[in-house]
Design a protein around this motif. Structure first.
Motif, mmCIF file in Angstrom:
data_model
loop_
_atom_site.group_PDB
_atom_site.id
_atom_site.type_symbol
_atom_site.label_atom_id
_atom_site.label_comp_id
_atom_site.label_asym_id
_atom_site.label_seq_id
_atom_site.Cartn_x
_atom_site.Cartn_y
_atom_site.Cartn_z
ATOM 1 N N GLY A 76 -48.308 11.618 72.015
ATOM 2 C CA GLY A 76 -47.904 11.046 73.282
ATOM 3 C C GLY A 76 -49.083 10.827 74.217
ATOM 4 N N ASP A 77 -49.113 9.663 74.869
ATOM 5 C CA ASP A 77 -50.142 9.365 75.858
ATOM 6 C C ASP A 77 -49.688 9.941 77.197
ATOM 7 N N PRO A 78 -50.404 10.907 77.760
ATOM 8 C CA PRO A 78 -49.970 11.519 79.024
ATOM 9 C C PRO A 78 -49.936 10.542 80.193
ATOM 10 N N ASN A 79 -50.592 9.383 80.029
ATOM 11 C CA ASN A 79 -50.565 8.358 81.076
ATOM 12 C C ASN A 79 -49.465 7.332 80.846
ATOM 13 N N ALA A 80 -48.647 7.536 79.824
ATOM 14 C CA ALA A 80 -47.583 6.584 79.500
ATOM 15 C C ALA A 80 -46.250 7.316 79.342
ATOM 16 N N VAL A 81 -45.935 8.154 80.324
ATOM 17 C CA VAL A 81 -44.678 8.903 80.346
ATOM 18 C C VAL A 81 -43.845 8.395 81.514
ATOM 19 N N HIS A 82 -42.602 8.026 81.243
ATOM 20 C CA HIS A 82 -41.745 7.449 82.275
ATOM 21 C C HIS A 82 -40.319 7.966 82.095
ATOM 22 N N VAL A 83 -39.574 7.999 83.165
ATOM 23 C CA VAL A 83 -38.157 8.332 83.055
ATOM 24 C C VAL A 83 -37.415 7.155 82.432
ATOM 25 N N VAL A 84 -36.256 7.437 81.865
ATOM 26 C CA VAL A 84 -35.356 6.396 81.373
ATOM 27 C C VAL A 84 -34.208 6.327 82.380
ATOM 28 N N PRO A 85 -34.289 5.432 83.367
ATOM 29 C CA PRO A 85 -33.355 5.503 84.501
ATOM 30 C C PRO A 85 -31.913 5.163 84.175
ATOM 31 N N TRP A 86 -31.669 4.526 83.042
ATOM 32 C CA TRP A 86 -30.283 4.179 82.689
ATOM 33 C C TRP A 86 -29.634 5.232 81.780
ATOM 34 N N ASP A 180 -30.171 -3.600 90.132
ATOM 35 C CA ASP A 180 -30.351 -2.578 89.096
ATOM 36 C C ASP A 180 -31.719 -2.690 88.445
ATOM 37 N N MET A 181 -32.141 -3.920 88.164
ATOM 38 C CA MET A 181 -33.418 -4.130 87.497
ATOM 39 C C MET A 181 -34.578 -3.608 88.344
ATOM 40 N N TYR A 182 -34.553 -3.917 89.628
ATOM 41 C CA TYR A 182 -35.605 -3.437 90.521
ATOM 42 C C TYR A 182 -35.601 -1.905 90.602
ATOM 43 N N ALA A 183 -34.412 -1.314 90.686
ATOM 44 C CA ALA A 183 -34.319 0.147 90.756
ATOM 45 C C ALA A 183 -34.857 0.788 89.478
ATOM 46 N N PHE A 184 -34.521 0.198 88.325
ATOM 47 C CA PHE A 184 -35.019 0.711 87.058
ATOM 48 C C PHE A 184 -36.543 0.606 86.989
ATOM 49 N N CYS A 185 -37.075 -0.540 87.454
ATOM 50 C CA CYS A 185 -38.521 -0.742 87.408
ATOM 51 C C CYS A 185 -39.247 0.240 88.319
ATOM 52 N N GLU A 186 -38.707 0.443 89.509
ATOM 53 C CA GLU A 186 -39.336 1.365 90.446
ATOM 54 C C GLU A 186 -39.374 2.782 89.880
ATOM 55 N N ALA A 187 -38.304 3.181 89.231
ATOM 56 C CA ALA A 187 -38.238 4.526 88.655
ATOM 57 C C ALA A 187 -39.264 4.714 87.544
ATOM 58 N N GLN A 188 -39.645 3.626 86.880
ATOM 59 C CA GLN A 188 -40.600 3.712 85.767
ATOM 60 C C GLN A 188 -42.027 3.371 86.172
ATOM 61 N N GLY A 189 -42.222 3.014 87.424
ATOM 62 C CA GLY A 189 -43.565 2.638 87.858
ATOM 63 C C GLY A 189 -43.982 1.255 87.414
ATOM 64 N N ILE A 190 -43.018 0.395 87.093
ATOM 65 C CA ILE A 190 -43.315 -1.002 86.750
ATOM 66 C C ILE A 190 -43.460 -1.774 88.058
ATOM 67 N N GLU A 191 -44.651 -2.277 88.311
ATOM 68 C CA GLU A 191 -44.969 -2.864 89.613
ATOM 69 C C GLU A 191 -44.741 -4.369 89.601
ATOM 70 N N ILE A 192 -43.553 -4.782 90.025
ATOM 71 C CA ILE A 192 -43.221 -6.205 90.088
ATOM 72 C C ILE A 192 -43.749 -6.790 91.389
#
Length: 444
Positions: A76-86, A180-192
């Protein structure tokens, strides 16, 4: 406590999705309790996981893997850990890197291919900066593949008809989904950065904030899954097929790319007076020279080439121009510090790790070879000749014959990738289309 275990503790994680991106950018791996994952912070999978085709088959050419069908070690890459918001319970997804039992990297792993290209830049004191733009369609659920796709019904109760480029109202039709998509992205650190409506019916585009190439490839990988999950919640599909509908534009993955000096942080595409540098022009020239040979990494599926059509919002050649969207390589209007080139060749169906790696590799070759580009095109590049391959078979042949790209991307990777894609192409050739039955059955 490791960084991964600290993340699990802070977020109360009880389950882990341990994943790797395969050649088609499919998330493969295992789901396990967080406690079990924490014992090794990784897992083992067969080496052949990287040779599985999108249809679930394996190529006849198995020279790229060990004949003993060995396991590989995934860490596992410690810099690539994210929650699964769904997820129903607190779940983390961890992106992994692949190694053999002796600690050597699995060189055909797509994430490693990008890392190896970035290492070449680092050796020169350079650091690429990228910003992907990703288009996709929303469609009605399609459970019978014999029927064409249709735009979904929005909150007005009507499906979208016609072209609604940049329409705010057309985006608002799907506000609950995008919330929902924006909330999911924010929870994972996906910067739209932005969300817009593109040319096609229910076709959208998201732009990601510019940054580190590996991090942005991870974000594209995560976003595709996120968009599909959000759409399913609203009884729709989100598809990243390059050309999902016959009479609509295709979906692209444009890659904005520049290079900065690692020490100063300054853009090496601009000199102190703000003028373009020779390295900037050489980068463009490298893309012009090597993009045709790298085409299968930007257009990896038989469907991908339906998008590369004259006058349909996709490039047909490697011309370049200033603020010219008809060219394969566009230089956007910007200040000297943001000087960059936009590679418009790739489809949304491309593996982001491989597309970004290939795009940076082409530019890198131009820089170290001191290449010079053609004159920038003025007017429509659609009026000029095709210079990109028109099908997957030709693209794979060009890649196999391009020694400079093979040297950068890795001989073992190219062998594995072309074997997978050739197997997919052969499987496709076994399918008889409705067009053939319509026009050839009784006429030839």
């Amino acid at each position: 406590m490791s960084k991964i275990q600290q993340f699990f503790k802070e977020h109360g994680i009880s389950e882990v999705e341990a994943v790797i991106p395969d050649m088609a950018d499919v998330a493969r791996g295992k789901i396990m309790p967080a406690e079990k994952f924490g014992e090794e912070e990784g897992m083992r999978l067969p080496e052949s996981v990287f040779l599985q085709t999108v249809t679930g088959d394996f190529p006849a050419d198995e020279r790229a893997i060990n004949p003993s069908e060995i396991d590989i070690v995934l860490k596992g890459d410690p810099n690539a850990v994210h929650v699964v918001p769904w997820a129903a319970e607190p779940t983390a997804q961890v992106i992994h890197d692949a190694f053999y039992s002796d600690g050597k990297p699995v060189t055909m792993a797509p994430r490693y291919v990008l890392q190896s290209v970035l290492a070449l830049y680092e050796q020169r004191g350079w650091k690429p900066v990228v910003a992907p733009e990703l288009e996709f369609f929303l469609v009605e659920p399609n459970i019978d593949a014999d029927y064409p796709l249709k735009p979904p019904v929005g909150r007005s109760g009507r499906p979208e008809i016609g072209r609604q480029s940049y329409s705010i109202a057309a985006v608002n039709e799907f506000d609950p989904l995008f919330d929902d998509m924006y909330a999911f992205c924010e929870a994972q650190g996906i910067e739209i950065d932005t969300l817009i409506h593109e040319d096609g019916a229910a076709q959208m585009e998201i732009n990601l904030l510019h940054g580190n190439a590996l991090s942005l490839a991870d974000q594209v990988f995560l976003f595709k899954r996120t968009a599909r999950e959000a759409a399913l919640r609203h009884k729709m599909y989100a598809t990243f097929m390059a050309k999902p509908m016959a009479r609509e534009p295709g979906s692209a993955m444009h890659i904005h790319q520049s290079v900065v000096d690692r020490r100063s942080g300054l853009n090496i595409f601009s000199d102190p007076q703000g003028a373009p540098t020779q390295l900037f022009y050489a980068h463009i020239a490298g893309l012009q020279k090597y993009l045709p040979a790298a085409m299968s990494l930007f257009a990896p599926n038989v469907n991908s080439y339906r998008r590369i059509t004259r006058h349909l919002s996709a490039p047909i050649n490697t011309q370049w121009g200033y603020d010219n969207r008809t060219a394969g390589l566009r230089v956007p209007m910007s200040g000297p510090e943001s000087r960059r080139v936009e590679n418009r060749v790739g489809g949304a169906d491309a593996n982001a790790y491989l597309a970004i790696a290939a795009s940076l590799a082409c530019g890198y070759l131009g820089m170290i070879e001191g290449l010079k580009p053609t004159e920038p095109v003025v007017g429509s590049a659609y009026e000029l000749a095709y210079s990109l391959p028109r099908n997957l078979e030709e693209s794979l042949r060009l890649l196999r014959a391009c020694e400079p790209l093979i040297d950068i991307l890795g001989e073992r990777f190219v062998l594995a990738y072309t074997a997978v894609k050739e197997q997919e192409y052969e499987t496709f050739l076994q399918v008889i289309s409705s067009w053939e039955r319509e026009y050839l059955l009784l006429n030839v």
